[in-house]
Scaffold this motif. Structure first.
Motif, PDB file in Angstrom:
ATOM      1  N   ILE A   1      -4.007   0.307  -4.252  1.00 44.05           N
ATOM      2  CA  ILE A   1      -2.970   0.318  -5.298  1.00 44.05           C
ATOM      3  C   ILE A   1      -2.457  -1.102  -5.537  1.00 44.05           C
ATOM      4  O   ILE A   1      -2.324  -1.551  -6.672  1.00 44.05           O
ATOM      5  CB  ILE A   1      -1.811   1.265  -4.899  1.00 44.05           C
TER       6      ILE A   1
ATOM      7  N   ASP B   1       8.414  -4.788   0.554  1.00 39.61           N
ATOM      8  CA  ASP B   1       7.564  -4.563  -0.623  1.00 39.61           C
ATOM      9  C   ASP B   1       6.213  -5.212  -0.353  1.00 39.61           C
ATOM     10  O   ASP B   1       6.157  -6.347   0.128  1.00 39.61           O
ATOM     11  CB  ASP B   1       8.161  -5.199  -1.883  1.00 39.61           C
TER      12      ASP B   1
ATOM     13  N   MET C   1       6.859   1.278  -9.499  1.00 36.98           N
ATOM     14  CA  MET C   1       6.541   0.874  -8.154  1.00 36.98           C
ATOM     15  C   MET C   1       6.414   2.127  -7.297  1.00 36.98           C
ATOM     16  O   MET C   1       7.286   2.979  -7.300  1.00 36.98           O
ATOM     17  CB  MET C   1       7.648  -0.035  -7.609  1.00 36.98           C
ATOM     18  N   LYS C   2       5.324   2.214  -6.572  1.00 36.09           N
ATOM     19  CA  LYS C   2       5.119   3.326  -5.644  1.00 36.09           C
ATOM     20  C   LYS C   2       6.013   3.131  -4.435  1.00 36.09           C
ATOM     21  O   LYS C   2       6.361   2.004  -4.079  1.00 36.09           O
ATOM     22  CB  LYS C   2       3.667   3.369  -5.163  1.00 36.09           C
TER      23      LYS C   2
ATOM     24  N   SER D   1      -4.906  -3.293  -7.314  1.00 36.72           N
ATOM     25  CA  SER D   1      -4.996  -3.010  -8.747  1.00 36.72           C
ATOM     26  C   SER D   1      -3.830  -3.609  -9.537  1.00 36.72           C
ATOM     27  O   SER D   1      -3.794  -3.518 -10.755  1.00 36.72           O
ATOM     28  CB  SER D   1      -5.077  -1.504  -8.995  1.00 36.72           C
TER      29      SER D   1
ATOM     30  N   GLU E   1      -0.313  -3.112  -8.722  1.00 36.17           N
ATOM     31  CA  GLU E   1       0.969  -2.424  -8.586  1.00 36.17           C
ATOM     32  C   GLU E   1       1.589  -2.726  -7.220  1.00 36.17           C
ATOM     33  O   GLU E   1       0.879  -2.913  -6.239  1.00 36.17           O
ATOM     34  CB  GLU E   1       0.754  -0.909  -8.730  1.00 36.17           C
ATOM     35  N   SER E   2       2.902  -2.772  -7.160  1.00 39.73           N
ATOM     36  CA  SER E   2       3.606  -3.011  -5.897  1.00 39.73           C
ATOM     37  C   SER E   2       3.887  -1.697  -5.192  1.00 39.73           C
ATOM     38  O   SER E   2       3.983  -0.644  -5.821  1.00 39.73           O
ATOM     39  CB  SER E   2       4.932  -3.720  -6.153  1.00 39.73           C
TER      40      SER E   2
END
Length: 75
Positions: free
Chosen positions: A19, A37, A1-2, A22, A24-25
């Motif tokens: 992001i 989040d 997770m970014k 695509s 991803e969280s």
């Protein structure tokens, strides 16, 4: 997770939402603490795809096994 600060997300929103798009969280931090989040939305599936397939039964026997058995007997 970014992870990103509120300022980073505000200044580079498109990048972060790309992001998420695509799959991803992204976790948002304020003063080093997580506050939110951003998660991708799971696409809705039609009801017929959500249900688990159940074997077709006739008198307690699987119809597919009855067909295969009959095919084996006539071969």
């Amino acid at each position: 997770m970014k992870q990103a600060t509120i300022t980073e997300v505000r200044n580079h929103a498109k990048q972060y939402f790309d992001i998420v798009e695509s799959g991803e969280s992204v976790r948002i931090l304020r003063n080093g603490k997580p506050i939110a989040d951003i998660i991708p939305i799971v696409p809705d599936l039609p009801s017929w795809k959500r249900r688990e397939a159940q074997p077709l039964l006739l008198d307690g026997l699987s119809v597919s096994s009855m067909i295969l058995e009959e095919r084996g007997a006539s071969a």
